[in-house]
Structures are given as C-alpha cells and as structure tokens.
Design an enzyme around this catalytic site. Structure first.
Site, PDB file in Angstrom:
ATOM      1  N   GLU A 118      35.576  27.952 -26.094  1.00 20.74           N
ATOM      2  CA  GLU A 118      36.943  27.917 -27.121  1.00 20.74           C
ATOM      3  C   GLU A 118      37.093  29.443 -27.789  1.00 20.74           C
ATOM      4  O   GLU A 118      36.062  29.815 -28.189  1.00 20.74           O
ATOM      5  CB  GLU A 118      36.704  26.813 -27.981  1.00 20.74           C
ATOM      6  CG  GLU A 118      38.027  26.635 -28.913  1.00 20.74           C
ATOM      7  CD  GLU A 118      37.867  25.621 -29.876  1.00 20.74           C
ATOM      8  OE1 GLU A 118      37.133  24.486 -29.661  1.00 20.74           O
ATOM      9  OE2 GLU A 118      38.201  25.709 -31.217  1.00 20.74           O
TER      10      GLU A 118
ATOM     11  N   GLU B  21      42.824  30.706 -37.265  1.00 18.26           N
ATOM     12  CA  GLU B  21      42.934  29.429 -38.148  1.00 18.26           C
ATOM     13  C   GLU B  21      43.182  29.989 -39.263  1.00 18.26           C
ATOM     14  O   GLU B  21      42.617  30.860 -39.982  1.00 18.26           O
ATOM     15  CB  GLU B  21      41.645  28.812 -37.801  1.00 18.26           C
ATOM     16  CG  GLU B  21      41.377  28.218 -36.274  1.00 18.26           C
ATOM     17  CD  GLU B  21      40.374  27.489 -36.113  1.00 18.26           C
ATOM     18  OE1 GLU B  21      40.401  26.146 -36.079  1.00 18.26           O
ATOM     19  OE2 GLU B  21      39.321  27.926 -35.975  1.00 18.26           O
TER      20      GLU B  21
END
Length: 372
Positions: free
Chosen positions: A248, A253
């Site tokens: 990933e 974020e």
C-alpha cells in the site's frame, strides 16, 4: 396439359414480380457522408474549428476519441449541418493525434485531428517524464465513468470507519461526489441517521506501474475526518496476497483530530502499522485544512518518494528495506484512490464531532506521468 403449363408460368411470373427483380443480393444504396475540412491541424495552443457536414441520410451524429477534443453538433436531424470542434491546448512537448467520427445510418467518416507539440511542458514533472493521463475536473457535473469507479460498502467495512460508501449519491439523492467549478468534490454528510461519503478509484482495472503522480487537494476541517490520496495494487488476489503483503502506498493522509498534519506511508508484510514498523513521515502545513496544496509521489522500481508542495516528505529505498516481496511488493501496477472517511481507528481516535458535518474534500486535478 397446355392449360396446366400456363397456370404454372403465370404463378412464377407473379412471384418473380413480387420479389422485385432477379437480383436477390441487391442492397439499399449506401449513405454517403462528406465534410469540409477533412482533416484538422491545430497548433499547440489549440483552437476552435467548424466542420461542415453533408449526408444523404435522414440524420447524423458525431463523437470524439480523445478527451482533449470537444464537439458540438448542429442540425443533426437534417442532411446538412455543422460541428464545432474545440481543441484544448497541448500541455506536452510531443505532438498528439486523435479523431472525430461522423455517423449516419451504418456509414462512418473519420476526420483526423493532429495537434502540434508545445515548446515547453505546461506541467511540472521530473525530467524525462511525460503526461500519460490526467483529470482536471473541468467537465462536470459527474466523474467520467470510463476513468473512475465508486466503492460501495457499508459502515465499519474497514478500520471501523463510520461512513457508508455509495455509488455517486445517497438513497435520498444527495451527491457523495460531484464535479463543479474545476474541482472534484468528495462530500461527507449525515442523512436519515447514517453518514455517507465517497471513495473513488482511477483506472482501477489497469492502474500504472511506476511514475510520477500529483494531485492538488484542499482538506476539510473537523474532528472525525480522514481524507486520503493513496494507491493499491490492481487485480489483487486477497486470498493469496492479502494486506499488507500486497503493499500500500499512502501519498497523503490527514485526520481532523490532528489538524494540518499530513503524512505519507508505505505498508508491506514486514513494514506496517500493525507491527508499528510502517515507514511513515509527517509534516505540519498550517493551512492544509482549507487551502489547496500539492501532494506527489515519485515511484520507480527501486525507490518511493513523496512530496508536499515540492518539499520532500518520505523517501524509502528497496536497497535499504530489502528486495523480497515481503519487504518490497511494489513491482506491479497500482491504481489511484481518493476518499474521505469518517471516524475509524485513526480518524476517530479522539471521537467525532458531528456538528462538523456536512464537509467536503476538494481535488483540483490528478496527473500521472511516466518515463518516455
């Protein structure tokens, strides 16, 4: 006998006449289509062109095979009409080609469109990289379904998040994603006791293996928000290659519980947050919530680097982490994800403030570049 022969002859003659002649393979006259001009040559700056159309059919239509070519047809229910063709500026230093196709009945006529290269690229990208796909979100009101896929999942599907992901709109018809004023808007709101939001995938079936990925994003404010710009592997077999073994890449974020702190991470079998071994770096941007900033990833076979407004955020190297799949599973295509989660193990670590709803994450553009 002579009378019987006459009747047979008369029957055959009548049958022959009713069939319209002796050529059983005769076909209707083909529809012809003509245009002026028959080729469009545009400069790098683009431009607007008018094509005159004439057809022997009763009606006609037109379509373009490239998103940088826009068409507007007039008098399509008549045998003569026009098409206004708008060519967008070419942002790259390579010439490009496309076409528009005229249709009338089963007939088709293709008009080639050739555009010159720009003297210098319009987009900032690493040396030697060319634009392979982008979305500037300037054609609303919805995402192009040829490029984007909505995730559909109930609340608590992953990370104990509280939102329900739906396809484009809620049961009451409120949009979770819309395109207007040049941005993609991912909306999070409460409706009939449930929270709804959007999670969208770009080219989920193909993705890209290596490249430079850049998006300009404005983050929302509010305790409970968890917006992200990230990537996951294409066509992954979750039974044989489960998370985090599959890999990933988190380009950006942020959680509203820690306002304006943006982070980048990678997750692999050996390096992930369940073991507290994930490779992460965070920085505080004073107005990440409420203002646009540029978040980018440069991904090669040997290195992953992320940036915020051109400033280095995270850098990891295969030579340091290890070359095995459990250390470096970044050797196949990944697809781009934008989503706005609500609550969850990280976004809701200090609870959620529902008075912040509704709220919106905005994306000004997404651009993907690869080496020439």
């Amino acid at each position: 006998m002579r009378k019987y022969f006459f009747l047979i002859t008369l029957f055959c003659t009548a049958t022959f006449a009713s069939c319209g002649g002796s050529d059983d393979n005769e076909t209707p006259t083909a529809i012809s289509i003509s245009s002026q001009p028959e080729t469009i040559s545009a400069p790098a700056a683009g431009g607007t062109y008018t094509v005159s159309v004439s057809t022997t059919g009763k009606e006609w239509g037109v379509y373009a095979d490239a998103d940088w070519i826009k068409t507007d047809a007039k008098n399509t229910l008549a045998q003569q009409g026009t098409v206004t063709v708008v060519i967008a500026p070419n942002p790259m230093t390579d010439a490009r080609s496309g076409a528009i196709t005229l249709m009338s009945g089963a007939s088709r006529k293709t008009i080639p469109v050739i555009q010159a290269a720009a003297d210098k690229p319009a987009y900032d990208a690493p040396e030697g990289y060319s634009l392979v796909w982008n979305d500037e979100f300037d054609n609303g009101p919805e995402l192009n379904s040829a490029d984007w896929t909505h995730e559909v999942q109930r609340d608590h599907w992953v990370n104990d998040e509280l939102q329900n992901y739906v396809n484009h709109k809620s049961p009451e018809g409120t949009l979770v994603t819309d395109v207007r004023n040049g941005t993609l808007r991912i909306n999070c709101f409460k409706e009939n006791g449930k929270v709804y939001s959007g999670r969208v995938y770009a080219h989920v079936s193909q993705g890209w293996q290596y490249g430079y990925f850049e998006a300009r994003i404005k983050l929302p404010k509010g305790k409970g928000t968890w917006p992200a710009f990230w990537m996951m592997p294409v066509g992954n077999d979750w039974n044989t290659n489960p998370w985090p073994k599959c890999g990933e890449i988190d380009i950006m974020e942020e959680v509203g519980a820690v306002p304006n702190e943006v982070s980048s991470s990678i997750h692999t079998q050996d390096y992930n947050h369940t073991k507290n071994t994930q490779k992460t770096h965070a920085m505080t941007i004073k107005d990440a919530e409420g203002a646009f900033h540029t978040y980018a990833l440069l991904w090669t076979a040997d290195e992953i680097t992320t940036f915020v407004d051109g400033q280095l955020q995270l850098n990891v190297k295969k030579s340091v982490l290890g070359s095995g799949h459990d250390q470096w599973p970044f050797h196949y295509p990944f697809y781009v994800i934008f989503n706005l989660a609500w609550g969850g193990t990280w976004g809701g670590m200090n609870g959620v403030d529902e008075s912040a709803l509704p709220l919106t994450m905005e994306v000004d553009y997404i651009r993907v570049f690869q080496k020439k």
